[in-house]
Structure formats: C-alpha cells, structure tokens
Design an enzyme around this catalytic site. Structure first.
Site, PDB file in Angstrom:
ATOM      1  N   TRP A 131     -23.555 -19.677  20.837  1.00 58.73           N
ATOM      2  CA  TRP A 131     -22.607 -19.180  21.854  1.00 58.73           C
ATOM      3  C   TRP A 131     -23.274 -18.208  22.802  1.00 58.73           C
ATOM      4  O   TRP A 131     -22.901 -18.125  23.969  1.00 58.73           O
ATOM      5  CB  TRP A 131     -21.353 -18.600  21.197  1.00 58.73           C
ATOM      6  CG  TRP A 131     -20.627 -19.664  20.432  1.00 58.73           C
ATOM      7  CD1 TRP A 131     -20.436 -19.727  19.085  1.00 58.73           C
ATOM      8  CD2 TRP A 131     -20.053 -20.862  20.970  1.00 58.73           C
ATOM      9  NE1 TRP A 131     -19.779 -20.884  18.753  1.00 58.73           N
ATOM     10  CE2 TRP A 131     -19.534 -21.598  19.878  1.00 58.73           C
ATOM     11  CE3 TRP A 131     -19.932 -21.392  22.250  1.00 58.73           C
ATOM     12  CZ2 TRP A 131     -18.893 -22.827  20.042  1.00 58.73           C
ATOM     13  CZ3 TRP A 131     -19.302 -22.615  22.418  1.00 58.73           C
ATOM     14  CH2 TRP A 131     -18.801 -23.319  21.332  1.00 58.73           C
ATOM     15  N   LYS A 133      -8.596 -18.871  17.103  1.00 59.65           N
ATOM     16  CA  LYS A 133      -9.042 -18.454  15.767  1.00 59.65           C
ATOM     17  C   LYS A 133      -8.103 -17.382  15.211  1.00 59.65           C
ATOM     18  O   LYS A 133      -7.359 -17.628  14.281  1.00 59.65           O
ATOM     19  CB  LYS A 133     -10.487 -17.967  15.815  1.00 59.65           C
ATOM     20  CG  LYS A 133     -11.427 -19.073  16.322  1.00 59.65           C
ATOM     21  CD  LYS A 133     -12.734 -18.533  16.778  1.00 59.65           C
ATOM     22  CE  LYS A 133     -13.467 -19.452  17.721  1.00 59.65           C
ATOM     23  NZ  LYS A 133     -13.772 -20.775  17.193  1.00 59.65           N
ATOM     24  N   ASP A 185     -18.377 -10.935  23.415  1.00 57.89           N
ATOM     25  CA  ASP A 185     -17.617 -12.142  23.077  1.00 57.89           C
ATOM     26  C   ASP A 185     -16.999 -11.908  21.695  1.00 57.89           C
ATOM     27  O   ASP A 185     -17.695 -11.873  20.680  1.00 57.89           O
ATOM     28  CB  ASP A 185     -18.568 -13.352  23.055  1.00 57.89           C
ATOM     29  CG  ASP A 185     -17.871 -14.653  22.664  1.00 57.89           C
ATOM     30  OD1 ASP A 185     -16.701 -14.598  22.216  1.00 57.89           O
ATOM     31  OD2 ASP A 185     -18.494 -15.723  22.791  1.00 57.89           O
TER      32      ASP A 185
HETATM   33  N1  PMP Z   1     -17.691 -17.954  21.664  1.00 58.11           N
HETATM   34  C1  PMP Z   1     -17.564 -18.024  20.324  1.00 58.11           C
HETATM   35  C2  PMP Z   1     -18.072 -16.891  19.485  1.00 58.11           C
HETATM   36  C3  PMP Z   1     -16.938 -19.125  19.751  1.00 58.11           C
HETATM   37  O1  PMP Z   1     -16.819 -19.207  18.419  1.00 58.11           O
HETATM   38  C4  PMP Z   1     -16.459 -20.162  20.575  1.00 58.11           C
HETATM   39  C5  PMP Z   1     -15.737 -21.382  20.026  1.00 58.11           C
HETATM   40  N2  PMP Z   1     -15.895 -21.722  18.758  1.00 58.11           N
HETATM   41  C6  PMP Z   1     -16.634 -20.059  21.956  1.00 58.11           C
HETATM   42  C7  PMP Z   1     -17.245 -18.933  22.462  1.00 58.11           C
HETATM   43  C8  PMP Z   1     -16.168 -21.141  22.885  1.00 58.11           C
HETATM   44  O2  PMP Z   1     -14.793 -21.125  22.932  1.00 58.11           O
HETATM   45  P1  PMP Z   1     -13.913 -22.197  23.695  1.00 58.11           P
HETATM   46  O3  PMP Z   1     -13.977 -23.449  22.902  1.00 58.11           O
HETATM   47  O4  PMP Z   1     -12.564 -21.558  23.718  1.00 58.11           O
HETATM   48  O5  PMP Z   1     -14.492 -22.360  25.065  1.00 58.11           O
END
Ligand code: PMP
Length: 362
Positions: free
Chosen positions: A102, A198, A174
């Site tokens: 991420w 989540k 994040d």
């Molecule tokens: N950042 C983190 C830490 C995540 O766990 C995730 C999704 N699992 C995301 C960003 C991306 O999120 P989204 O699918 O809502 O774009």
C-alpha cells in the site's frame, strides 16, 4: 445458515448489532417513510445522519475544530492521488517510508505529481518489520511525510508512540486498516485517511481528516472532485455522497462509542491479538511472520512448515466455519484479520482449531 467467523482483510465482519439495526431500519428509516437508500442527500433526515456521524467520529478520535472531516469516494486508493495533488504544492516533494504494497502504490501515484524520497524500506525482509523511524532519516524541505500506520497485507503497525515528529513537516497517515482500533493523537498528523470496509462499515466511503491549513492549496490541474477544499466547503455534500455507506459508518461509530470508545477497543484488540500471538510464539508448528515489536493488532499473518500444510489447514478451517484465512496472494500462508467487530470468542475458537491441527499434524 448461521453466521460464521469471517477473518477477511476487507470488506470484513461488521458488529451484529449494527447489521440488525440496519435491518430494522432498512425499509423505513425512523419517521421518514423511506429507506436511507431512497433519501435525498439534501433532506433533513440525511443531513442529520451525516452531521451526527461526523460529530460522533470527532468525539471518538478527539478531532479538534482545526481539522476537517470529509466523507469521500474512490476508496483509500484515490487518496494516493488526492494527497499529492492537494499537498505537494510548495516543495513538490514528499518523504515516504516503504512498508509494503500500500505504500508502494501511494509512492508510484505520488511520483506522477512530484519528487518522492523513499527514506526507509523493509522490502529486504518481505516487509516483516517496520524500519527504524529515527529523526535523521527525514527531510525538512518536503511537503509531507507519508506512513502506512497498519500494513494490512504484512501485519505490521506503527503505533502512536513510534510516530516520528518532524518539525514543520505534516505527517500523512494511511489508517485504512486500524482507524478506531487503537488510539492515535490526531494532532500529530496533517492528514489521515481510511477506507471504510475494515473498521468503519461497508465499502464505498473513505474518511479524510485533514488540518485546515492543508486545505485550499491544490495544484491547478486538480479536478474539482479531487480538491479537499470543495468537499470541505460543502461539508461532503458537493455531489451525491455514498449515502448508505455513510449511514452504516454512523451506526459503527455509535457502536464503538457504546463499547467504551477507541481506548476500550484498543484494550479489547490487544487481548484478542495477544491470544493469537501467544499461541504462535509457543507453537512448534505454526509460526508468526512478523518481528514481535512491530506486530499488528489487526492482521496476523502466520505460516506452517510447508505449502501443503497451509492448504490443508485452510481447507479444514473453511469447512469448520472459519472463513477467509488464506494469506494475501503476494505472501501466501495464512492471515487472520481481527478487526474491531471480531469477538474474542472468534479468536479463541481459531486458536483452539490451530491447537488441534498441531496435535494431529506433528
Ligand atoms: N491502504 C491500506 C492500508 C489498505 O489495506 C487498503 C485496502 N486493503 C488500501 C489502502 C486500498 O483501499 P481501497 O480498496 O479502499 O482503495
């Protein structure tokens, strides 16, 4: 069919109380005569839903009035672009700590708009630890420093006590997989964001908490929909927001409040994660993959000695009502995601199942 224990990394388990409340109000919300799904976002009823959700979140996270709370779309992934478009405006440069997929995605997106410095990385050991965030690695002539606070895939975290303090440089976090699960002092950040699926409810809404000083200086190329200032000015009602996802997030906020708030959730989460980590540390078959000091409270990756045993365990667990324990496709093995809504009994039952599997496969 009865509900099962769902260890999915997201979308993931919601509190049963929230689902039941939503079920009760699904067809007819209070005295409105309609479902929240059918309601104008400009109606009094919906304004009450979104503004009270904002207020409860402010209370839960102790968010001062100098911060905007925005309910946006596009998932956490859109923030990978919105953050640089709105913040990379003075030095055209930002510091990143690379702690997994991420952060890598955020880095490659930010690199479209300015210069990125990768000041530390744990890629050398498959992101199984958090690099030392000592002050001297960070720059002071950058627009922001970017961290992923909980690494959903690899199961590492940066708790509040380990946040770097870089004078004059806003911290961007994040918080997608640990918002409302552990206490952070929001005043240490310029901006945090989190997708909802989540710890906050259903997919479709992304929360952004941003200091007012960082709002309004976006790059000229920034589309209106991607400007924090427009959403802040319109209180997240610039266009039609994801109304039902906001309603569900509001119910989750009420639930967290009823549970005693974020500090109480953290204590609960430490107990739950402790059960699993204690078991892993004492098992002669299962092994945790993360160094003890950086272990996440939310996502617990672990492995067995062979891929065949991993597959056999996942098969048995699935048959017994423990869903989604397969590790992320990039790391393999198992991962138990134990967000706020996962009850202690779910973790206890998982540990019991692992113990039985260990005895049978020694
Ligand atoms: N950042 C983190 C830490 C995540 O766990 C995730 C999704 N699992 C995301 C960003 C991306 O999120 P989204 O699918 O809502 O774009």
């Amino acid at each position: 069919m009865d509900r099962i224990y769902n260890f999915s990394a997201g979308p993931s388990m919601l509190p049963l109380e929230v689902l039941e409340k939503a079920q009760k109000e699904l067809v007819c919300y209070k005295n409105s005569g309609m479902s929240v799904m059918e309601m104008s976002h400009r109606s009094k009823d919906f304004e009450e839903i979104i503004f009270s959700a904002e207020n409860t979140l402010r209370e839960l996270m102790d968010i001062p009035s100098e911060y905007e709370v925005l309910f946006l779309q596009g998932g956490a992934s859109l923030q990978f672009a919105m953050v640089p478009l709105n913040l990379m405006v003075n030095y055209h440069c930002a510091d990143f700590v690379n702690t997994g997929q991420w952060s890598k995605k955020a880095i490659s997106e930010a690199a479209r708009y300015g210069k990125v410095n990768i000041v530390a990385s744990s890629e050398d050991k498959t992101f199984s630890y958090i690099p030392d965030l000592k002050p001297e690695i960070f720059s002071t002539n950058v627009d922001y420093t970017y961290l992923v606070l909980n690494n959903t895939i690899y199961g590492t975290q940066i708790p509040d006590a380990k946040l770097p303090n870089i004078a004059g440089v806003p911290l961007v976090g994040d918080m997608s997989s640990n918002i409302l699960a552990q206490v952070y002092d929001i005043r240490k950040f310029g901006l945090v964001f989190a997708g909802a699926q989540k710890n906050l409810g259903q997919a479709g809404v992304t929360i952004v908490i941003v200091h007012k000083d960082l709002v309004g200086n976006h790059m000229d190329i920034t589309p209106s929909m991607l400007q924090y200032s427009i959403h802040a000015k319109e209180r997240s009602l610039y266009n039609t927001p994801p109304t039902y996802a906001i309603y569900i997030a509001g119910l989750v906020f009420d639930w967290v409040k009823q549970m005693g708030g974020v500090a109480a959730m953290q204590k609960h989460n430490e107990e739950k994660a402790g059960l699993l980590y204690d078991y892993l540390d004492n098992s002669s078959l299962f092994k945790g993959t993360v160094v003890p000091e950086d272990r996440s409270l939310m996502n617990v990756p672990f492995v067995l000695p062979t891929a065949e045993l991993d597959a056999a365990f996942i098969k048995e667990a699935t048959a017994k009502g423990f869903a989604n324990l397969k590790g992320h496709r990039s790391v393999g093995g198992m991962r138990a995601s134990i967000y706020n809504a996962m009850p202690t009994e779910g973790v206890r039952a998982l540990v019991e199942l692992m113990g039985k599997f260990e005895v049978e496969n020694k």
